[in-house]
Design a protein around this motif. Structure first.
Motif, PDB file in Angstrom:
ATOM      1  N   TRP A   1       0.635   1.799  -7.343  1.00 55.42           N
ATOM      2  CA  TRP A   1       0.597   3.259  -7.384  1.00 55.42           C
ATOM      3  C   TRP A   1       1.871   3.860  -7.997  1.00 55.42           C
TER       4      TRP A   1
ATOM      5  N   PRO B   1       0.821  -1.215   0.000  1.00 55.39           N
ATOM      6  CA  PRO B   1       0.000   0.000   0.000  1.00 55.39           C
ATOM      7  C   PRO B   1       0.857   1.267   0.000  1.00 55.39           C
ATOM      8  N   HIS B   2       0.362   2.312  -0.616  1.00 55.10           N
ATOM      9  CA  HIS B   2       1.034   3.609  -0.584  1.00 55.10           C
ATOM     10  C   HIS B   2       0.998   4.166   0.836  1.00 55.10           C
ATOM     11  N   TRP B   3       2.036   4.949   1.191  1.00 56.48           N
ATOM     12  CA  TRP B   3       2.100   5.486   2.562  1.00 56.48           C
ATOM     13  C   TRP B   3       1.040   6.555   2.826  1.00 56.48           C
ATOM     14  N   ASP B   4       0.495   7.149   1.749  1.00 53.16           N
ATOM     15  CA  ASP B   4      -0.596   8.116   1.904  1.00 53.16           C
ATOM     16  C   ASP B   4      -1.920   7.354   1.839  1.00 53.16           C
ATOM     17  N   PRO B   5      -2.673   7.304   2.933  1.00 50.02           N
ATOM     18  CA  PRO B   5      -3.926   6.527   2.955  1.00 50.02           C
ATOM     19  C   PRO B   5      -4.897   6.897   1.839  1.00 50.02           C
ATOM     20  N   LYS B   6      -4.926   8.181   1.444  1.00 41.92           N
ATOM     21  CA  LYS B   6      -5.846   8.598   0.386  1.00 41.92           C
ATOM     22  C   LYS B   6      -5.458   7.962  -0.956  1.00 41.92           C
TER      23      LYS B   6
ATOM     24  N   ALA C   1      -3.551   5.216  -1.229  1.00 38.87           N
ATOM     25  CA  ALA C   1      -3.664   3.770  -1.050  1.00 38.87           C
ATOM     26  C   ALA C   1      -5.093   3.291  -1.287  1.00 38.87           C
ATOM     27  N   ALA C   2      -6.058   4.094  -0.891  1.00 35.27           N
ATOM     28  CA  ALA C   2      -7.470   3.701  -1.009  1.00 35.27           C
ATOM     29  C   ALA C   2      -7.925   3.581  -2.454  1.00 35.27           C
ATOM     30  N   SER C   3      -7.200   4.222  -3.368  1.00 36.44           N
ATOM     31  CA  SER C   3      -7.621   4.204  -4.772  1.00 36.44           C
ATOM     32  C   SER C   3      -6.951   3.087  -5.572  1.00 36.44           C
TER      33      SER C   3
ATOM     34  N   GLN D   1      -5.696  -3.884  -3.276  1.00 34.21           N
ATOM     35  CA  GLN D   1      -5.004  -4.375  -2.092  1.00 34.21           C
ATOM     36  C   GLN D   1      -5.048  -5.898  -2.091  1.00 34.21           C
TER      37      GLN D   1
END
Length: 442
Positions: free
Chosen positions: A355, A116-121, A123-125, A128
């Motif tokens: 990402w 996952p990307h370290w930025d949750p926003k 990562a959510a896109s 997973q």
């Protein structure tokens, strides 16, 4: 009559001027940093079958001990039963972390998680979870051998045969201490003897690429070097390099060396260090990773003997950017350091980092690889490293890959070329590299 003669002379002068201008214009079209007027890799393709071999009768020569001219690594070695040479100034990064149910009771690394990307926003896109081999593997390409196990002797032998075919004389083995593994794998140090034996059967040498395991310090590195040298130093496949001072020493690559401060490295790598290896039976040639520009000064202060760039994505970091290699080489030359550029056929890691598409570098049917190789040759390095033989997660592999389509995946491939295309390109460039070295020494 005089007028006609004058006109003829003027016409001849103008024609001569035109030819001269055309020739000068054509000269400016040469690659600015290359050595050939032809396209990279194209001026020697037809010469492979005619390349003369050294007459070495089944004797395995330690690359570091075979000294040719003033070059420390200019080694061409041929066994009498081989149709071509391999070169010990071409090093290739190799990974042992793969597993499959037939050998390991489960898939290892082929089922890698989607990081996952370290930025949750952000990562959510993105997707997973983890991959589900054998149809869905953690790679954008699909290996000809399928999702294999590094423990399979047949796989090891196939890999060594491919590396030999590619003319790369030194396998740079990703290494963790006994009982230690990367975050997504399992310990593999017990496999090293099998790798050494398989490499030896193909006259390939093995160097060690020490990874940044948890708790790695200058003191633990001392223990690692001692362990590797004591356990493998007498093996015929153990790689040694002849330094500029004439010493013949093992060569170690140290990945993410910047994680340890220079003052700590200096305790290990400088003569006055509290647990220095210099001048001891565990001395070596130690090569650090340069990522940022400031790292070159840290590497010098640390006591390292050289630096390498590793990453196959041009522009990803200061060190991996081709445009910076001449400046790095100049710095290294001024400070008696080795500069070892790393070249690769492309880069795509979106199968594990969905990402990270902005760092993808398309292969363009081999042109990206040839461009990076040309950039490396332009700085006249002693050694060139290839990233990689089989780092499938990041799409830098030159190992044979095949077209593959499943219900959910369409894998990239090497078409319209054959599965061995990048092995062939590597051989062509290894031969060219050594031809160019001959010219440098003249």
């Amino acid at each position: 009559m005089t007028r006609l003669r004058r006109k003829a002379l003027i016409a001849l002068f103008l024609f001569t001027l035109f030819i001269f201008g055309t020739m000068m214009g054509l000269r400016t079209l040469k690659p600015s940093d290359g050595f050939s007027d032809m396209a990279p890799g194209m001026d020697f393709i037809g010469e492979r079958s005619d390349r003369r071999r050294l007459d070495v009768k089944d004797v395995v020569v330690s690359p570091g001990q075979f000294h040719m001219g003033s070059s420390d690594t200019k080694v061409v070695f041929t066994k009498s039963d081989r149709d071509y040479s391999i070169f010990y100034d071409v090093h290739i990064f190799y990974y042992l972390w793969y597993g499959s149910p037939s050998m390991d009771n489960k898939y290892i690394h082929w089922d890698h998680v989607l990081v996952p990307h370290w930025d949750p926003k952000i990562a959510a896109s993105h997707a997973q979870g983890r991959h589900t081999p054998p149809e869905d593997i953690a790679s954008s390409f699909y290996p000809e051998l399928g999702p294999y196990s590094s423990r399979d002797p047949k796989v090891l032998d196939s890999h060594m045969a491919q590396i030999e075919a590619a003319a790369a004389g030194v396998l740079v083995l990703s290494w963790y201490p006994p009982g230690v593994a990367d975050d997504h794998g399992e310990p593999t140090e017990d496999l090293v003897p099998a790798v050494m034996d398989a490499a030896h059967r193909h006259s390939i040498k093995v160097a060690f690429h020490i990874q940044p395991y948890k708790g790695r310090t200058d003191q633990s590195m001392h223990d690692n070097i001692k362990y590797i040298t004591d356990k493998y130093g007498k093996h015929s496949a153990f790689y040694r390099f002849r330094s500029s001072t004439g010493r013949i020493l093992p060569l170690f690559y140290v990945y993410d060396s910047y994680l340890t401060p220079p003052e700590s490295w200096a305790e290990l790598l400088t003569a006055k260090g509290s647990h220095s290896v210099r001048g001891t039976p565990y001395d070596g040639i130690f090569v650090a990773l340069i990522v940022e520009e400031r790292h070159k000064h840290d590497i010098l202060a640390s006591g390292f003997d050289g630096m390498y760039t590793y990453f196959a994505s041009n522009g990803f970091s200061f060190g991996s950017s081709h445009q910076n290699w001449k400046a790095i080489k100049t710095f290294c030359d001024a400070n008696n350091l080795l500069f070892i550029p790393s070249v690769g056929p492309g880069y795509v890691d979106t199968a594990v980092r969905p990402w990270n598409n902005h760092n993808t570098r398309n292969r363009v049917n081999g042109r990206y690889y040839e461009t990076s190789l040309q950039a490396a040759l332009s700085v006249r390095p002693e050694i060139v490293t290839i990233t990689s033989f089989n780092q499938w997660h990041e799409g830098t592999q030159i190992e044979k890959a095949v077209p593959k389509k499943t219900v959910t995946r369409l894998y990239l491939d090497y078409q319209p070329n054959q599965p061995g295309h990048y092995l062939e390109l590597t051989r062509q460039w290894a031969e060219n590299f050594n031809k160019e070295k001959d010219k440098w020494l003249m």
